[in-house]
Design a protein around this motif. Structure first.
Motif, short mmCIF file in Angstrom:
data_model
loop_
_atom_site.label_atom_id
_atom_site.label_comp_id
_atom_site.label_asym_id
_atom_site.label_seq_id
_atom_site.Cartn_x
_atom_site.Cartn_y
_atom_site.Cartn_z
N VAL A 26 0.92 -1.03 0.12
CA VAL A 26 -0.23 0.10 0.04
C VAL A 26 0.90 1.09 0.26
O VAL A 26 1.55 1.37 1.05
CB VAL A 26 -1.10 0.03 1.37
N TYR A 27 0.78 2.06 -1.14
CA TYR A 27 1.78 3.24 -1.26
C TYR A 27 1.11 4.40 -0.61
O TYR A 27 0.61 5.29 -1.02
CB TYR A 27 1.99 3.48 -2.78
N ALA A 28 0.93 4.13 0.70
CA ALA A 28 0.02 5.12 1.49
C ALA A 28 0.81 6.63 1.47
O ALA A 28 0.09 7.66 1.24
CB ALA A 28 -0.02 4.86 3.22
N SER A 49 -10.15 11.07 1.84
CA SER A 49 -9.84 9.85 2.89
C SER A 49 -8.85 8.81 2.13
O SER A 49 -9.32 8.53 0.96
CB SER A 49 -11.09 9.14 3.71
N GLY A 50 -8.02 8.20 2.64
CA GLY A 50 -7.36 7.50 2.13
C GLY A 50 -6.07 7.78 1.41
O GLY A 50 -5.32 7.13 1.15
N CYS A 51 -5.93 9.19 1.22
CA CYS A 51 -4.86 9.79 0.56
C CYS A 51 -3.47 9.77 1.38
O CYS A 51 -2.39 9.98 0.61
CB CYS A 51 -5.38 11.07 -0.11
N PRO A 86 -9.10 5.29 -7.35
CA PRO A 86 -8.33 4.28 -7.35
C PRO A 86 -7.68 3.80 -6.24
O PRO A 86 -7.68 4.65 -5.10
CB PRO A 86 -7.14 4.46 -8.43
N SER A 87 -7.49 2.63 -5.97
CA SER A 87 -6.87 2.06 -4.77
C SER A 87 -5.41 2.46 -4.68
O SER A 87 -4.61 2.32 -5.69
CB SER A 87 -6.98 0.36 -4.65
N VAL A 88 -5.01 2.65 -3.50
CA VAL A 88 -3.50 2.88 -3.51
C VAL A 88 -2.51 1.76 -3.48
O VAL A 88 -1.29 1.89 -3.59
CB VAL A 88 -3.16 3.69 -1.99
N GLU A 89 -3.10 0.63 -3.45
CA GLU A 89 -2.51 -0.42 -3.57
C GLU A 89 -1.84 -0.75 -5.17
O GLU A 89 -1.04 -1.30 -5.50
CB GLU A 89 -3.28 -1.79 -3.35
N ARG A 95 0.04 27.92 4.64
CA ARG A 95 0.26 27.40 3.42
C ARG A 95 -0.45 25.96 3.57
O ARG A 95 -0.61 25.53 4.36
CB ARG A 95 1.91 27.25 3.02
N ILE A 96 -0.64 25.53 2.09
CA ILE A 96 -1.74 24.17 2.05
C ILE A 96 -0.95 23.51 1.06
O ILE A 96 -0.43 23.75 0.09
CB ILE A 96 -3.00 24.68 1.60
N GLY A 97 -1.00 22.08 1.35
CA GLY A 97 -0.68 21.15 0.47
C GLY A 97 -1.80 20.19 0.22
O GLY A 97 -2.43 19.74 0.94
N VAL A 98 -2.15 19.93 -1.15
CA VAL A 98 -3.12 19.27 -1.65
C VAL A 98 -2.66 17.78 -1.86
O VAL A 98 -1.78 17.60 -2.51
CB VAL A 98 -3.93 19.59 -2.75
N MET A 99 -3.27 16.87 -1.11
CA MET A 99 -2.78 15.27 -1.39
C MET A 99 -3.80 14.55 -2.26
O MET A 99 -4.97 14.78 -2.21
CB MET A 99 -2.25 14.51 -0.25
N TYR A 100 -3.44 13.84 -2.97
CA TYR A 100 -3.94 12.58 -3.80
C TYR A 100 -3.13 11.40 -3.95
O TYR A 100 -2.10 11.31 -4.52
CB TYR A 100 -4.36 13.20 -5.15
#
Ligand code: ADP
Ligand code: ADP
Ligand code: MG
Ligand code: MG
Lengths: 320, 329
Positions: A27-29, A49-51, A275-278, A222-227
């Motif tokens: 899982v590439y969390a 959630s899950g990012c 998509p799944s992080v896996e 400041r903000i970082g947006v994760m995906y």
């Protein structure tokens, strides 16, 4: 010099499967994340959630071993510390959790919950009661609460206890992981006010994690947006909200319903599932849902780049 | 009941028997649902939104709860006195409900196909197996599921949250109900998925002309989706209004405080947000008079003793506040 610096941090969890529970994948969390936070600043981390937000927070805290990368707090690099150094560093670095119900031990009184850290760090003093009483008042609770148990409090009050515990060691940095997500609107605003006030009076630095863009905007410099384990865009808060470049950031912003009936807007409604992080998509991880995706997006992974030199606004997109 | 009204709730009182004795979780709630419209029920957790919704379709937990008073008028009947066997036919067929957590509505041990089949068999016993399958596939397609054939074979836990919610909506809408009650349908979902689901519900409504009760604590969702709004506080209605009036000109001090405290309304970041003093009183210890009085910045002597009735406040609005009595619009 930044007070906190995260460099190329990766955290992969093994996926176990089969009869012998062998590793069948990862899982590439958190997958190659870098950012820094200046003293007294709030760095917001937002994403669905899950990012990987919580995993990232826990790696910074040293609660998870990183797969690779480094975290530097003030002058010390977390992964190179001896256990004793880690313990002393942990007074500088604290965490506030999403679930004020789970993060407090239900068998302990508020006094015991708050005393614990002083004892662990060898700071128990004769006047500890007085110190803790003051601490409670600083977070908006009365001293009478000391002998009560967590279940006797509302969600908002419990979060205040969690905050009191986090600030008790006079930390430099607090990682706030969804601190108001479980709370009602009118309680949220009180807790956010408290966090802002403590930041001012104690000179705190925050890493503020939330899936709620409005909350992150209000709290962050400041903000970082994760995906899917990566930061896809990073800039100061107003730039993210007014001049977002990444299509994911724009879709995320456009999806937030505003409390104003006249502002009903034309949404960018994303199609497809997360998509799944896996098994993240090749190329740009967002290409399966991106309205602008082209062939290049499936083939090559875009780098987090600045369009203008040194603007501090970076986005990982081939087109924007 | 007025002609354009499909459902009317009158003076509903619901009590729970708890360790602290009998408490009134819903205390005199009433509203009208207009045909083809979306009525929002807003209010913070514990204010009685779900209990109100469950009362309408008579799904309150037994035996701890009892409906002490009130009427739910639908197609000339009072649903609260309708025999339970008839309720089974109305539920699902005429009035359907979806929940925050689809797992409460879906059966974990049956495939999606089998669960959809059960719905059709209950309400349309004469359908053939082939047409049941066709209809199931059609419903799943209508709610935007890309590979309905695959999803039919799956069990609920094998689906993502967004797909599960779509399956539940597909099941709820498969009998083309007149009314859909959606209780926090998107609260557990990410914002991008929430946007998809709300667009979907609205599109299906436009096609079928059904009426919707949309329950949510999220005032953004209310503002963007509803026509009429009921704001609840501590088991009672604070105010009802059309959505624009409510957000432009809230009348009840609770609504005013609630709207002011929303983060996204703050103009400047990192500034102190307005808040409402104090906390919601507990059901077992409700103050006399107005339940909001202890927290109200405009409180008067009368508020502490006399329960304010819902008074008309112009443009079809009502507000339960003594101060509104003083200055009619
Ligand atoms: N301890 C763990 N073991 C295995 N996988 C995990 C663990 N913690 C988190 N994950 C996975 O890592 C991903 C990121 O999770 P998380 O950091 O909790 O995301 P967020 O906080 O953004 O919702 C998810 O796919 C999650 O399932
Ligand atoms: N099974 C139950 N037993 C006792 N009290 C209940 C039960 N279900 C709900 N209540 C109480 O009724 C009130 C209203 O609950 P609910 O309608 O679920 O609120 P919400 O507005 O969050 O949907 C709450 O104070 C809750 O504690
Ligand atoms: Mg998290
Ligand atoms: Mg509810």
């Amino acid at each position: 010099m930044p007070i906190l610096e995260v460099r190329r941090l990766k955290k992969y969890f093994p996926v176990l499967g089969g009869v012998f529970l062998r590793r069948t994948g990862w899982v590439y969390a958190v997958d190659d994340v870098s950012f820094f936070v200046k003293k007294g600043e709030t760095f917001g981390l937002v994403g669905e959630s899950g990012c990987g937000k919580t995993t990232l927070g826990r790696c910074i805290m040293g609660l998870y071993d990183m797969t690779s990368g480094s975290v530097r707090v003030q002058d010390s690099s977390i992964s190179k510390l001896t256990p004793a150094q880690k313990k002393s560093l942990s007074t500088h670095l604290q965490m506030i959790f999403q679930d004020p119900y789970e993060s407090l031990d239900s068998r302990q009184t508020v006094r015991q919950i708050l005393e614990e850290k002083y004892i662990i760090h060898g700071k128990a003093r004769n006047d500890l009661s007085v110190v803790i009483g003051q601490l409670l008042e600083n977070v908006g609770l009365s001293r009478d609460c000391l002998s009560r148990y967590p279940h006797e409090f509302s969600g908002g009050q419990r979060q205040r206890i969690g905050i009191a515990r986090a600030v008790s060691m006079n930390p430099e940095i607090i990682i706030c992981d969804e601190p108001v997500s479980a709370l009602d609107v009118s309680v949220q605003s009180k807790i956010l006010n408290l966090l802002l006030e403590l930041q001012k009076t104690m000179g705190l630095t925050y890493v503020f994690i939330s899936h709620d863009l409005s909350v992150v905007r209000h709290m962050s410099d400041r903000i970082g947006v994760m995906y899917l384990g990566k930061i896809v865009e990073m800039a100061d808060a107003s730039t993210i909200y007014n001049n977002a470049r990444h299509p994911y950031t724009r879709a995320l912003l456009s999806a937030v319903p505003l409390p104003d009936p006249d502002a009903r807007k034309k949404r960018i409604v994303l199609t497809g599932e997360v998509p799944s992080v896996e098994n993240p998509p090749p190329g740009c991880r967002f290409h399966t849902r991106c309205p602008h995706a082209d062939v290049i997006c499936q083939e090559s992974e875009p780098l987090l780049l600045d369009r203008e030199k040194d603007s501090g606004h970076v986005a990982a997109c081939h087109f924007f | 009941m007025k002609k354009d009204v499909v459902l009317e709730v009158r003076d509903l009182v619901v009590a729970f028997d708890t360790d602290q004795g009998r408490v009134r979780a819903v205390d005199g709630v009433g509203f009208e649902l207009k045909k083809g419209s979306i009525l929002g029920i807003a209010g913070e957790s514990g204010c009685g939104k779900s209990v109100t919704a469950l009362s309408i379709i008579r799904l309150l937990p037994r035996p701890v709860s009892s409906i002490l008073a009130g009427q739910v008028l639908f197609q000339g009947k009072n649903l609260l006195t309708t025999p339970i066997r008839q309720m089974h036919k109305i539920r699902g067929r005429k009035i359907a409900m979806i929940f925050q957590e689809p797992m409460t509505a879906l059966n974990p041990v049956h495939s999606v196909e089998r669960q959809m089949k059960e719905v059709f068999e209950l309400h349309f016993p004469r359908l053939t197996a082939v047409s049941v399958r066709d209809r199931s596939l059609e419903m799943l397609t209508r709610v935007g599921i890309p590979d309905p054939g695959q999803v039919l074979k799956k069990y609920p836990h094998q689906l993502s949250g967004g797909i599960r919610q779509r399956v539940m909506i597909a099941m709820a809408l498969s009998c083309e109900p007149d009314i859909l009650i959606a209780d926090e349908p998107t609260t557990a979902l990410d914002v991008t998925v929430q946007a998809q689901i709300l667009e979907l519900i609205k599109a299906l409504k436009e096609k079928s002309g059904m009426s919707i009760i949309l329950i949510t604590h999220d005032l953004g969702v209310i503002a963007e989706n509803c026509d009429q709004v009921v704001v609840m506080y501590a088991g009672r209605i604070a105010e009802t209004a059309d959505v624009r009036s409510l957000f432009k000109n809230p009348l009840h001090p609770y609504t005013k405080g609630l709207l002011a405290s929303i983060v996204s309304r703050a103009e400047i970041s990192k500034t102190v947000l307005p808040t409402i003093e104090g906390n919601v009183p507990s059901l077992s210890n409700m103050p006399a008079g107005c339940r909001f009085a202890q927290r109200c910045p405009f409180v008067k002597q009368i508020c502490l003793h006399v329960t304010p009735g819902e008074v008309p406040a112009g443009k079809g609005r009502t507000a339960a506040c003594h101060l509104i009595n003083e200055e009619p619009e």
